[in-house]
Scaffold this motif. Structure first.
Motif, PDB file in Angstrom:
ATOM      1  N   SER A  69      -8.406 -21.107   5.815  1.00 29.44           N
ATOM      2  CA  SER A  69      -7.753 -21.928   6.829  1.00 29.44           C
ATOM      3  C   SER A  69      -6.723 -22.854   6.195  1.00 29.44           C
ATOM      4  O   SER A  69      -6.399 -22.713   5.003  1.00 29.44           O
ATOM      5  CB  SER A  69      -8.792 -22.700   7.644  1.00 29.44           C
ATOM      6  OG  SER A  69      -8.192 -23.233   8.807  1.00 29.44           O
ATOM      7  N   MET A  70      -6.199 -23.792   6.969  1.00 27.06           N
ATOM      8  CA  MET A  70      -5.091 -24.636   6.523  1.00 27.06           C
ATOM      9  C   MET A  70      -5.280 -26.070   7.007  1.00 27.06           C
ATOM     10  O   MET A  70      -5.953 -26.304   8.005  1.00 27.06           O
ATOM     11  CB  MET A  70      -3.784 -24.071   7.075  1.00 27.06           C
ATOM     12  CG  MET A  70      -3.732 -24.014   8.590  1.00 27.06           C
ATOM     13  SD  MET A  70      -2.329 -23.071   9.246  1.00 27.06           S
ATOM     14  CE  MET A  70      -0.947 -24.131   8.830  1.00 27.06           C
ATOM     15  N   ASN A  76     -10.057 -33.177   8.049  1.00 25.92           N
ATOM     16  CA  ASN A  76     -11.479 -33.107   8.399  1.00 25.92           C
ATOM     17  C   ASN A  76     -11.899 -31.673   8.663  1.00 25.92           C
ATOM     18  O   ASN A  76     -13.051 -31.298   8.432  1.00 25.92           O
ATOM     19  CB  ASN A  76     -11.752 -33.950   9.655  1.00 25.92           C
ATOM     20  CG  ASN A  76     -11.581 -35.428   9.396  1.00 25.92           C
ATOM     21  OD1 ASN A  76     -11.905 -35.924   8.320  1.00 25.92           O
ATOM     22  ND2 ASN A  76     -11.061 -36.143  10.386  1.00 25.92           N
ATOM     23  N   HIS A  77     -10.969 -30.883   9.163  1.00 26.03           N
ATOM     24  CA  HIS A  77     -11.251 -29.475   9.468  1.00 26.03           C
ATOM     25  C   HIS A  77     -11.568 -28.697   8.186  1.00 26.03           C
ATOM     26  O   HIS A  77     -12.587 -28.009   8.095  1.00 26.03           O
ATOM     27  CB  HIS A  77     -10.046 -28.883  10.210  1.00 26.03           C
ATOM     28  CG  HIS A  77     -10.014 -27.389  10.262  1.00 26.03           C
ATOM     29  ND1 HIS A  77     -10.925 -26.657  10.998  1.00 26.03           N
ATOM     30  CD2 HIS A  77      -9.184 -26.494   9.675  1.00 26.03           C
ATOM     31  CE1 HIS A  77     -10.657 -25.371  10.836  1.00 26.03           C
ATOM     32  NE2 HIS A  77      -9.609 -25.244  10.051  1.00 26.03           N
ATOM     33  N   LEU A  78     -10.700 -28.818   7.165  1.00 23.36           N
ATOM     34  CA  LEU A  78     -10.956 -28.099   5.909  1.00 23.36           C
ATOM     35  C   LEU A  78     -12.196 -28.638   5.199  1.00 23.36           C
ATOM     36  O   LEU A  78     -12.947 -27.891   4.569  1.00 23.36           O
ATOM     37  CB  LEU A  78      -9.743 -28.201   4.978  1.00 23.36           C
ATOM     38  CG  LEU A  78      -8.525 -27.353   5.333  1.00 23.36           C
ATOM     39  CD1 LEU A  78      -7.449 -27.508   4.265  1.00 23.36           C
ATOM     40  CD2 LEU A  78      -8.898 -25.879   5.485  1.00 23.36           C
ATOM     41  N   TRP A 147      -9.544 -15.450   9.096  1.00 21.64           N
ATOM     42  CA  TRP A 147      -8.540 -16.514   9.163  1.00 21.64           C
ATOM     43  C   TRP A 147      -8.808 -17.462  10.323  1.00 21.64           C
ATOM     44  O   TRP A 147      -9.082 -17.015  11.444  1.00 21.64           O
ATOM     45  CB  TRP A 147      -7.152 -15.870   9.307  1.00 21.64           C
ATOM     46  CG  TRP A 147      -6.049 -16.800   9.704  1.00 21.64           C
ATOM     47  CD1 TRP A 147      -5.372 -16.787  10.886  1.00 21.64           C
ATOM     48  CD2 TRP A 147      -5.466 -17.847   8.919  1.00 21.64           C
ATOM     49  NE1 TRP A 147      -4.413 -17.775  10.884  1.00 21.64           N
ATOM     50  CE2 TRP A 147      -4.451 -18.443   9.691  1.00 21.64           C
ATOM     51  CE3 TRP A 147      -5.726 -18.351   7.636  1.00 21.64           C
ATOM     52  CZ2 TRP A 147      -3.683 -19.515   9.228  1.00 21.64           C
ATOM     53  CZ3 TRP A 147      -4.962 -19.418   7.178  1.00 21.64           C
ATOM     54  CH2 TRP A 147      -3.953 -19.986   7.958  1.00 21.64           C
ATOM     55  N   LEU A 148      -8.741 -18.744  10.033  1.00 18.35           N
ATOM     56  CA  LEU A 148      -8.847 -19.759  11.084  1.00 18.35           C
ATOM     57  C   LEU A 148      -7.545 -20.550  11.091  1.00 18.35           C
ATOM     58  O   LEU A 148      -7.167 -21.131  10.077  1.00 18.35           O
ATOM     59  CB  LEU A 148     -10.001 -20.711  10.786  1.00 18.35           C
ATOM     60  CG  LEU A 148     -11.393 -20.136  10.976  1.00 18.35           C
ATOM     61  CD1 LEU A 148     -12.350 -20.703   9.946  1.00 18.35           C
ATOM     62  CD2 LEU A 148     -11.884 -20.427  12.371  1.00 18.35           C
ATOM     63  N   THR A 149      -6.884 -20.567  12.225  1.00 20.83           N
ATOM     64  CA  THR A 149      -5.601 -21.240  12.288  1.00 20.83           C
ATOM     65  C   THR A 149      -5.747 -22.769  12.212  1.00 20.83           C
ATOM     66  O   THR A 149      -6.874 -23.277  12.202  1.00 20.83           O
ATOM     67  CB  THR A 149      -4.842 -20.804  13.569  1.00 20.83           C
ATOM     68  OG1 THR A 149      -3.497 -21.217  13.470  1.00 20.83           O
ATOM     69  CG2 THR A 149      -5.480 -21.419  14.807  1.00 20.83           C
ATOM     70  N   GLU A 150      -4.641 -23.478  12.143  1.00 17.24           N
ATOM     71  CA  GLU A 150      -4.671 -24.943  11.977  1.00 17.24           C
ATOM     72  C   GLU A 150      -5.550 -25.594  13.042  1.00 17.24           C
ATOM     73  O   GLU A 150      -5.408 -25.317  14.233  1.00 17.24           O
ATOM     74  CB  GLU A 150      -3.253 -25.506  12.085  1.00 17.24           C
ATOM     75  CG  GLU A 150      -3.177 -26.969  11.717  1.00 17.24           C
ATOM     76  CD  GLU A 150      -1.751 -27.494  11.778  1.00 17.24           C
ATOM     77  OE1 GLU A 150      -1.063 -27.236  12.766  1.00 17.24           O
ATOM     78  OE2 GLU A 150      -1.336 -28.150  10.821  1.00 17.24           O
ATOM     79  N   GLY A 151      -6.451 -26.456  12.601  1.00 13.80           N
ATOM     80  CA  GLY A 151      -7.329 -27.153  13.536  1.00 13.80           C
ATOM     81  C   GLY A 151      -8.328 -26.243  14.233  1.00 13.80           C
ATOM     82  O   GLY A 151      -9.002 -26.653  15.175  1.00 13.80           O
ATOM     83  N   GLY A 152      -8.449 -25.007  13.769  1.00 10.27           N
ATOM     84  CA  GLY A 152      -9.400 -24.078  14.392  1.00 10.27           C
ATOM     85  C   GLY A 152      -9.045 -23.752  15.839  1.00 10.27           C
ATOM     86  O   GLY A 152      -9.904 -23.475  16.667  1.00 10.27           O
TER      87      GLY A 152
END
Ligand SMILES: *Cc1c(COP(=O)(O)O)cnc(C)c1O
Length: 300
Positions: A69-70, A76-78, A147-152
């Motif tokens: 992810s990014m 906080n997401h990563l 793959w998880l995009t920005e902010g899920g």
């Protein structure tokens, strides 16, 4: 739900509803509550767990061994993803916006310690990554990689956010939520009873894209929601003494910790709007505590 995720969720604390017993509110006849997703878990806190949960389940059902992810250097997401990867014994890769700092932020240090591979990318490369929205969209993805995009921000994230709405067991008139990508806001709009107004607070300056992004995520269009752009305090993660004084005072009065990027700005905004008689007397407002308290370390 995958058994590993059920096991993990069993270690979580409940997200209770806390009434804000602040005498300051009395003359306005506003009842203010917080939904405490910050209490769920010290690392996988708040909306990050809500947004990740069903995507993780999907990844595990596909037999994925790597989550990619990014995010930014305080993401906080990563941070949550790196921790989940460690617990579930999955490899994690994080694309970090901007150059590698000389000294890693506390957030990045944790991520590295939990085994995430950190890949620093330029702002322009980062913008390109943003366009890959679905789990298989990232070019060059190998078998087993998810793959998880920005902010899920994917449809499965909305399902997790709906869970938190289902936990609220009494009627209310307004639900307030801070917005980064607007994914949590979209999940809330989709899930609340239609007579509830939903009010999102943009944490970014010039976040005009939010309206379209939120609309694109919604399963059906509706008009019981609004985004307020007036309380970003100069931009994402920008703070000033007015904000920090408010947060300190709020923590003293309520013992509820806030961080200055999202929840601090939202609660400042809610108080300011109450002062300006934006809400009707007799309203019951619930503000969602989206967690993220680890990010506070960047500011102290
Ligand atoms: C990531 C985050 C948000 C923003 O959530 P979005 O779904 O991207 O709008 C809000 N609050 C906290 C504490 C966060 O960590």
């Amino acid at each position: 739900m995958h058994s590993e995720l059920i096991k993990l969720e069993k270690t979580f604390k409940p997200s209770i509803l806390t009434k804000i017993d602040d005498p300051w509110l009395m003359p306005y006849q506003i009842e203010l509550w917080m939904k405490r997703d910050d209490l769920l878990h010290p690392v996988i806190s708040g909306n990050k767990w809500r947004k990740l949960k069903y995507s993780l389940d999907h990844a595990l059902s596909l037999g994925a061994n790597t989550l990619i992810s990014m995010g930014g250097a305080y993401s906080n997401h990563l941070h949550a993803l790196a921790y989940v990867g460690k617990v579930l014994d999955l490899k994690t890769i994080g694309f970090i916006r901007g150059e590698q700092p000389q000294i890693l932020t506390p957030t990045l240090q944790d991520m590295k310690a939990w085994g995430m591979e950190l890949k620093f990318v330029s702002r322009s490369e980062y913008r390109v990554l943003r366009q890959y929205k679905n789990w298989h969209d990232l070019p060059g993805l190998k078998p087993g990689q998810y793959w998880l995009t920005e902010g899920g921000a994917q449809a499965l994230a909305l399902k997790g956010v709906a869970d938190l709405i289902a936990e609220i067991g009494f009627p209310y008139t307004t639900l307030c939520v801070p917005c980064g990508t607007g994914t949590t806001l979209a999940g809330i709009i989709d899930a609340v009873p239609e007579q509830v107004s939903v009010l999102g607070f943009a944490a970014l300056k010039n976040a005009g894209f939010l309206t379209a992004d939120v609309e694109a995520l919604l399963s059906q269009s509706c008009n019981n929601w609004q985004i307020n752009w007036d309380y970003h305090f100069g931009g994402f993660a920008k703070i000033n003494t007015v904000l920090t004084a408010f947060i300190e005072n709020f923590e003293l009065k309520t013992t509820i910790p806030l961080e200055p990027i999202y929840t601090g700005k939202m609660m400042y905004a809610v108080y300011d709007l109450i002062k300006k008689h934006y809400f009707q007397p007799g309203e019951r407002i619930i503000a969602l505590h989206t967690g993220g308290l680890q990010g506070k370390r960047g500011f102290t």
